[in-house]
Scaffold this motif. Sequence first.
Motif, mmCIF file in Angstrom:
data_model
loop_
_atom_site.group_PDB
_atom_site.id
_atom_site.type_symbol
_atom_site.label_atom_id
_atom_site.label_comp_id
_atom_site.label_asym_id
_atom_site.label_seq_id
_atom_site.Cartn_x
_atom_site.Cartn_y
_atom_site.Cartn_z
ATOM 1 N N ARG A 286 1.237 -1.179 0.104
ATOM 2 C CA ARG A 286 0.109 -0.137 0.148
ATOM 3 C C ARG A 286 0.626 1.082 0.273
ATOM 4 O O ARG A 286 0.836 2.118 1.289
ATOM 5 C CB ARG A 286 -0.717 -0.050 1.494
ATOM 6 N N PRO A 287 1.943 1.423 -0.698
ATOM 7 C CA PRO A 287 2.900 2.779 -0.854
ATOM 8 C C PRO A 287 2.243 4.125 -0.863
ATOM 9 O O PRO A 287 3.172 4.757 -0.890
ATOM 10 C CB PRO A 287 3.438 2.485 -2.209
ATOM 11 N N ASN A 288 1.316 4.061 -1.566
ATOM 12 C CA ASN A 288 1.036 5.494 -0.968
ATOM 13 C C ASN A 288 -0.276 6.050 0.249
ATOM 14 O O ASN A 288 -0.247 7.147 -0.119
ATOM 15 C CB ASN A 288 -0.081 5.751 -2.081
ATOM 16 N N SER A 318 5.771 12.313 -8.899
ATOM 17 C CA SER A 318 5.702 12.895 -11.037
ATOM 18 C C SER A 318 4.272 13.145 -10.986
ATOM 19 O O SER A 318 3.437 13.896 -12.191
ATOM 20 C CB SER A 318 5.737 11.641 -11.710
ATOM 21 N N PHE A 319 3.043 12.637 -10.526
ATOM 22 C CA PHE A 319 1.766 12.557 -10.242
ATOM 23 C C PHE A 319 1.164 13.949 -9.257
ATOM 24 O O PHE A 319 1.604 13.256 -8.150
ATOM 25 C CB PHE A 319 1.631 11.043 -10.421
ATOM 26 N N ASN A 324 -1.863 7.157 -8.106
ATOM 27 C CA ASN A 324 -0.555 6.150 -7.625
ATOM 28 C C ASN A 324 0.207 5.683 -8.077
ATOM 29 O O ASN A 324 0.795 5.716 -9.185
ATOM 30 C CB ASN A 324 -1.561 4.852 -7.198
ATOM 31 N N GLU A 325 1.333 5.706 -7.721
ATOM 32 C CA GLU A 325 2.581 5.242 -7.891
ATOM 33 C C GLU A 325 3.904 4.006 -6.678
ATOM 34 O O GLU A 325 2.758 4.266 -6.029
ATOM 35 C CB GLU A 325 3.821 6.930 -7.914
ATOM 36 N N GLY A 326 4.254 3.100 -7.806
ATOM 37 C CA GLY A 326 4.292 2.138 -7.255
ATOM 38 C C GLY A 326 6.382 2.138 -7.357
ATOM 39 O O GLY A 326 6.462 2.436 -8.247
ATOM 40 N N PHE A 327 6.355 0.309 -7.382
ATOM 41 C CA PHE A 327 7.051 0.142 -7.768
ATOM 42 C C PHE A 327 8.996 0.214 -9.088
ATOM 43 O O PHE A 327 9.568 0.793 -8.514
ATOM 44 C CB PHE A 327 8.054 -1.532 -7.843
#
Length: 381
Positions: A286-288, A318-319, A324-327
């Motif tokens: 749940r990285p965000n 970047s967004f 969502n951004e991840g690995f």
Amino acid sequence: MKKIKAAIVGTGFIGPAHLEALRRIPNIEVVALCEVNIELAREKATLLGIPEAYTFEAMLQNPEIDVVHICTPNFLHFSQSKAALLAGKHVVCEKPLATKIEEAEELVALAKEKGLVNAVHFNLRYYPMVRQMKTMRENGDLGDIYNVMGSYLQDWLFLQTDYNWRLEPDKSGDSRAIADIGSHLLDITEYISGLKITEVMADFSTVHKTRLKPLKAIETYSGKMLNASDYEEVPITTEDHATVMLRFDNGNKGSVTVSQVNAGRKNRLNIEIAGSKANFEWCSERPNEMWIGKRETANQLLMKDPALFSPEAAGLISFPGGHNEGFPDTSKQMFKEVYAAVREGKQPVQPSFPTFEDGLRELIICERIIESHKEQRWVKV
């Protein structure tokens, strides 16, 4: 702006991940790919859309290549990183930096002597929430740290028929779960908390004392199934699971558990840091989001949003919030910092990215953990 040219060595799981991240950064061009032989290199170069295929030694002779990414099995990291530095190339190496402390020390000294940019791919530092936790701790939001609890759980070696080169000590080293995923967890434990691990007490277990090794090649995470006649039974000496108690330089304690045999846990790193003002928890699945625990007021859930983050953490986003951004984004954000140094032509005095020295630090901790398990006692780091 002049393009920086890079080569990738190794095309298992992580090599293409480096490639994809580099392609998302302006003015960087991956122009070369190396594999164990030229036939495989050509096949993979065509598949991945890379212009040139080389053997490793031939690639080093190309004066246009500025940076070399070492994405090969562990036992090759030292020799290939050393050769690249001696050839005047900047180096990004997968962890571990080497399989022996003496080798890592040699690489640190050589990189310093050459003045070349050097980095170890501890990319999990580059989740924006990890950087946010670090800056919040630095700003005093956590208070004095009471304890740290961490785990890194996977299931890709859950079955006896699951097999990979990491199970072979001559290729991977004397530790597997700790060296492979535990190194990431230990790195961000010190990175977020600002504490140094001073002593370790470890206990390992090998669930599958033997495994069925495929007689034909299969790729990591491929899920490819073979018939019974396609395997041979081989003994396993490295750990499937490890628990390590930690002592820190502030006098307080912690613990980490790593496992590659926990069904349903695909790639779950979880860290919880208890302080005198609050409790921080973050999970890579749940990285965000980040949980902030309170005693006398309501708990909080902080969601990834550059408008709400510290400038240091917002710089890794970047967004906008809600996107969502991840690995894959962690490598991109790390390489942005590394290649900024490459453009300057030298290692920064105080690098923002993980360096060969950080790789040496994790190797020392892992070696002490192995020693602790073997001798069943506390070992100083």
